[in-house]
Design a protein around this motif. Structure first.
Motif, PDB file in Angstrom:
ATOM      1  N   PHE B 178       0.838  -1.203   0.000  1.00 23.68           N
ATOM      2  CA  PHE B 178       0.000   0.000   0.000  1.00 23.68           C
ATOM      3  C   PHE B 178       0.875   1.256   0.000  1.00 23.68           C
ATOM      4  CE2 PHE B 178      -2.007   3.257   2.760  1.00 23.68           C
ATOM      5  CZ  PHE B 178      -3.174   3.497   2.057  1.00 23.68           C
ATOM      6  N   PRO B 227      -4.112   3.893  -7.367  1.00 26.72           N
ATOM      7  CA  PRO B 227      -5.014   4.209  -6.251  1.00 26.72           C
ATOM      8  C   PRO B 227      -6.021   3.104  -5.983  1.00 26.72           C
ATOM      9  CG  PRO B 227      -4.926   6.035  -7.803  1.00 26.72           C
ATOM     10  CD  PRO B 227      -4.170   4.920  -8.421  1.00 26.72           C
ATOM     11  N   VAL B 228      -6.427   2.390  -7.023  1.00 29.38           N
ATOM     12  CA  VAL B 228      -7.384   1.307  -6.817  1.00 29.38           C
ATOM     13  C   VAL B 228      -6.722   0.161  -6.064  1.00 29.38           C
ATOM     14  CG1 VAL B 228      -8.946  -0.292  -7.957  1.00 29.38           C
ATOM     15  CG2 VAL B 228      -8.632   1.997  -8.872  1.00 29.38           C
ATOM     16  N   ALA B 230      -4.391   0.637  -3.964  1.00 31.65           N
ATOM     17  CA  ALA B 230      -4.256   1.159  -2.603  1.00 31.65           C
ATOM     18  C   ALA B 230      -5.529   0.909  -1.813  1.00 31.65           C
ATOM     19  CB  ALA B 230      -3.925   2.655  -2.652  1.00 31.65           C
ATOM     20  N   ILE B 231      -6.675   1.248  -2.390  1.00 28.34           N
ATOM     21  CA  ILE B 231      -7.909   1.071  -1.622  1.00 28.34           C
ATOM     22  C   ILE B 231      -8.202  -0.412  -1.415  1.00 28.34           C
ATOM     23  CG2 ILE B 231      -9.524   1.135  -3.574  1.00 28.34           C
ATOM     24  CD1 ILE B 231     -10.081   2.752  -0.193  1.00 28.34           C
ATOM     25  N   LEU B 234      -6.039  -1.595   1.341  1.00 26.66           N
ATOM     26  CA  LEU B 234      -6.508  -1.012   2.592  1.00 26.66           C
ATOM     27  C   LEU B 234      -7.727  -1.781   3.099  1.00 26.66           C
ATOM     28  CD1 LEU B 234      -5.668   1.306   4.368  1.00 26.66           C
ATOM     29  CD2 LEU B 234      -7.453   2.678   3.319  1.00 26.66           C
ATOM     30  N   LEU B 235      -8.642  -2.078   2.176  1.00 27.02           N
ATOM     31  CA  LEU B 235      -9.822  -2.844   2.567  1.00 27.02           C
ATOM     32  C   LEU B 235      -9.405  -4.229   3.072  1.00 27.02           C
ATOM     33  CD1 LEU B 235     -12.333  -1.897  -0.262  1.00 27.02           C
ATOM     34  CD2 LEU B 235     -12.557  -1.413   2.162  1.00 27.02           C
ATOM     35  N   PHE B 261     -11.321  -6.036  -7.900  1.00 27.36           N
ATOM     36  CA  PHE B 261     -10.534  -4.881  -7.453  1.00 27.36           C
ATOM     37  C   PHE B 261      -9.062  -5.099  -7.761  1.00 27.36           C
ATOM     38  CE2 PHE B 261     -12.777  -2.130  -4.112  1.00 27.36           C
ATOM     39  CZ  PHE B 261     -13.965  -2.216  -4.781  1.00 27.36           C
TER      40      PHE B 261
END
Ligand code: HEM
Ligand SMILES: [Cu+2]
Lengths: 218, 577
Positions: B178, B227-228, B230-231, B234-235, B261
């Motif tokens: 991340f 960024p995708v 990253a999210i 993170l999730l 994702f």
């Protein structure tokens, strides 16, 4: 295109690898815009998760959204929109060389951002009191749906990440005030104010999407 | 020199600035010392810092690979346990993808070359550039912590629900990746802005090199896809920390959503890993064929086309994961489309070589290897993209062979080509051409011996990620393992002669390959501010039919804004000292 004017004297604020102040300003602004695109995609993932689960459990969203406080959500929306205005006014002050106006506007923006966070804090603690925790810690039985935890997981992720962005914004604006008091900004150079303003508008816009999607669907 | 029209509004007084043969002060001799290096904002030094880091990770990842291959010499357990095996292949994949291949060309070579090819003094945001390096380091530290506090055994794809429930320290690892993502994003932002805003006078969009076009396309993918990731990570981290349930079927979530994702990032990311390589290929082929590149715009725009289509094909990783058959068909069709811009590039490269005067120096040799191996990788990708075939081949060694042919046969060959191509520019030293060619041939042979058998056993049903196997596959596995040892020897040879070059190498001239590209029109190594003048561009970087003098123009009388470095004028004096 890069303009070359090697014999023109550069201002102090122009970094050595730029030809002139304009080039530096345009570069910084463009960099920030591109960064904002990445932010949108970052939140985009969450919006996608929101959509997927909403299409699976539409009734859950309606029920759970009842438990969000529309009044305080609306207050927060007004607060953030107000802060977007004051940050724009801060930029204007910088452009007009008004040091005091710049500092005051930044200070008001910070204050509004803090109000936002305080309200958010009370919203969160209220939910925690009820037992509405994220994920596996969810312990509230007021919603008659066995997937209720999912809605609140998404809620916490979205508003939590947004909150972190607000905190970062507060930090940035404190830094701006420190620099403004040293007289770093004037009509020829206010790039950091401008790009922080752009960032702040994005934080605002994301909330403007979050508010109806989470609070107003019931 | 003549005055030339460089843009529609300005006439500039220009003259020729010949690159200095024996620069007294270079970026390597100025601002030395550990602290100066660690706090440098010079893109060249940051590029070298990245280079050292990715080579370190390449070494670690490579060693892990050799361990895996050694275990696979026999069908039963040889010397590591199943759990350790799982951890090693996870680390190998994650390190090679995230810590080596993604930053290899953009952050290491690109950082060094991009401002030189634009004729500017630095990237647009030098401090952000340094920041991105440290973010990379922090991400690496997280990953190392993960390794030493339990390890990770999920594979580099971190598929849920397994990754949400297995032991070990998955969280540290996903956090590491991340964090790493931000480094990639910042590099992307920096490059796009630099290419837009910091081009030299006269350097219009049709006069930038194809390497820059490829970095531009790559940067676009980096800022849109990373960024995708990253999210997603993170999730996943939250899934492990709080069990938020988004990807967990037990809590009402959906593990296939995770795959969507993940591949929405990771398929475009495979283009982050190959498109910069395409750029290197264009540079080297033109330089060593002494010929104008064939189809400049076709190559430039096909990079953008690949970047675009690359976002629409992620579903081909999930043909067997329960997607609707309509989605499968659409993704399969779109996957085939990617082959078109890729094919366009190959044809243009070959057409560039046609009737050129080809010089098979080491960089060119690597590019020949690239063309050959990448084509195999690309074609097998198309085969995997066809639905019926993929049902049979999914999660077998065939897929492993496919992506090693594109990632290693493609990108690593391009990276090695680029490294050998720009090495003289970076360090001002030549390497031993004889040994370099030997190493290239050894690597080519070793590579094919390692991965060709994997196509065969994959199509016979050998599944990937297993540490034991049926005896019928032993011959293939052994060939593969011996091949990997040959590969290892090849890399050791490279390490040896590059080290020798650093310590005792012959001095490199400013332009050892006779290239017309801009980065060669300054001394080797370049001075701290790249050029001692403001370069002016009137020709494209591949115009071999124009005389060299037209590629060394700069604004008359300017010192690039740095009065203290006046080597052009005082050259003879200083040379006497
Ligand atoms: C012509 C272009 C390409 C096509 C049509 C293509 C197609 C595919 C398909 C369909 C798969 C899925 C196979 C399966 O899991 O059953 C796949 C896997 C893969 N491809 Fe490609 N590919 C192409 C180029 C590349 C490139 C350029 C790279 C990297 C530089 C790459 C890296 C990978 C990786 C890493 C996997 C496996 C991921 C995993 O499951 O661990 N591919 N490819
Ligand atoms: Cu793919």
């Amino acid at each position: 295109m890069a303009q070359t004017s090697a014999n023109v004297k550069k201002g102090d604020h122009v970094q050595h690898h730029f030809v002139d102040s304009d080039q530096q300003f345009e570069s910084a602004k463009m960099g920030m815009w591109i960064f904002l695109v990445t932010e949108i995609l970052f939140f985009g993932g969450l919006f996608l998760a929101y959509i997927v689960f909403r299409s699976w459990y539409p009734e859950l969203y309606l029920m759970a959204s009842d438990h969000l406080d529309t009044f305080w959500g609306a207050v927060n929306t007004v607060v953030l929109i107000g802060s977007s205005l004051t940050v724009a006014m801060a930029i204007r002050s910088a452009q007009l060389n008004q040091q005091k106006g710049l500092i005051i506007n930044l200070a008001i923006t910070i204050a509004l951002a803090c109000i936002f966070m305080v309200i958010k804090y009370f919203e969160y603690t209220h939910k925690f009191d009820l037992g509405i925790y994220p994920g596996a810690y969810y312990a509230y039985d007021g919603i008659a749906h066995d997937k209720a935890n999912i809605f609140f997981s998404i809620y916490y992720m979205m508003t939590g990440l947004h909150g972190i962005h607000v905190l970062i914004g507060i930090g940035l604006m404190i830094w701006l005030i420190v620099r403004a008091r040293k007289g770093h900004f004037h009509s020829e150079y206010y790039t950091p104010v401008e790009i922080t303003g752009l960032y702040w508008h994005l934080v605002d816009i994301i909330w403007i999407f979050l508010f109806p999607l989470l609070y107003l669907i019931d | 020199m003549a005055t030339s029209e460089t843009s529609n509004i300005k006439r500039l007084q220009v003259r020729r600035f010949k690159p200095e043969e024996n620069p007294k002060s270079t970026y390597l001799t100025e601002e030395t010392g550990i602290w100066a290096w660690m706090t440098t904002v010079d893109h060249k030094k940051i590029g070298l810092m990245y280079l050292a880091s990715i080579l370190f990770f390449f070494f670690v990842g490579g060693t892990l690979a050799l361990l895996l291959r050694t275990e696979l010499l026999t069908p039963a357990q040889s010397f590591i346990t199943a759990d350790t095996y799982n951890q090693i292949f996870t680390l190998h994949g994650a390190i090679m993808v995230f810590f080596f291949l993604v930053p290899s060309v953009p952050a290491a070579l690109g950082n060094f070359v991009l401002p030189l090819q634009l004729g500017c003094k630095d990237v647009a945001f030098p401090r952000v550039n340094l920041l991105s390096y440290y973010i990379y380091v922090i991400g690496a530290v997280f990953t190392l912590i993960a390794i030493f506090t339990g390890g990770v055994d999920t594979g580099w794809t971190f598929y849920t629900p397994y990754s949400a429930t297995t032991g070990g320290n998955v969280m540290m690892m996903t956090l590491g990746v991340f964090i790493l993502g931000f480094s990639s994003i910042l590099t992307g932002v920096n490059f796009i802005v630099t290419i837009h805003r910091l081009r030299s006078p006269g350097q219009t969009w049709n006069k930038i090199s194809l390497f820059l076009w490829s970095l531009y396309a790559t940067s676009i993918i980096q800022i849109l896809a990373t960024p995708v990731l990253a999210i997603t990570l993170l999730l996943l981290t939250m899934e492990r920390a709080l069990h938020i349930g988004i990807f967990d079927p037990a809590l009402g979530g959906d593990p296939v959503l995770y795959q969507h994702f993940f591949w929405f990032y990771s398929h475009p990311a495979v283009y982050i890993m190959i498109v910069p390589g395409f750029g290197i290929v264009s540079e080297i082929i033109s330089t060593f064929s002494r010929k104008h590149i064939f189809g400049y715009w076709a190559i430039a725009l096909s990079s953008l086309a690949i970047a675009f289509i690359g976002f629409l094909v992620w579903g081909h990783h999930m043909f067997t994961a329960g997607q609707s058959s309509l989605a499968n068909m659409v993704f399969s069709f779109l996957t085939f489309l990617v082959g078109i811009p890729t094919g366009i590039k190959i044809f243009n490269w070959v057409a560039t070589m046609y009737k050129g005067s080809i010089d098979m120096k080491t960089p060119m040799l690597y590019i020949m290897a690239f063309l050959f191996l990448f084509m195999i990788g690309g074609f097998t990708g198309i085969m995997l993209g066809s639905l019926a075939v993929d049902i049979h081949l999914h999660d077998t060694y065939y897929v492993v062979a496919h992506f090693h042919y594109v990632m290693m046969g493609g990108m690593v060959m391009a990276f090695l080509g680029g490294l050998h191509y720009w090495w003289p520019k970076m360090f001002g030293k030549m390497y031993n051409e004889f040994w370099a060619r030997i190493a290239c041939v050894v690597i080519f042979i070793g590579f094919n011996l390692t991965f060709l058998p994997q196509f065969v056993m994959g199509s016979m049903g050998m599944p990937r990620r297993y540490f034991n196997y049926l005896e019928q596959f032993q011959g293939y596995h052994q060939a593969s393992t011996y091949g990997s040892y040959i590969l290892g020897i090849g890399f050791l040879i490279i390490a040896a002669y590059l080290l020798h070059s650093l310590l005792r190498g012959k001095k490199a001239p400013p332009n050892p390959w006779g290239s017309r590209a801009m980065e060669w029109q300054t001394s080797s190594p370049p001075s701290l501010h790249n050029y001692e003048h403001t370069p002016v561009v009137i020709n494209g970087p591949y115009d071999y039919h124009k005389p060299m003098s037209e590629f060394q123009l700069g604004i008359e009388g300017s010192h690039n804004g740095h009065g203290e470095h006046q080597h052009t004028e005082t050259k003879t004096v200083e040379a006497d000292k």
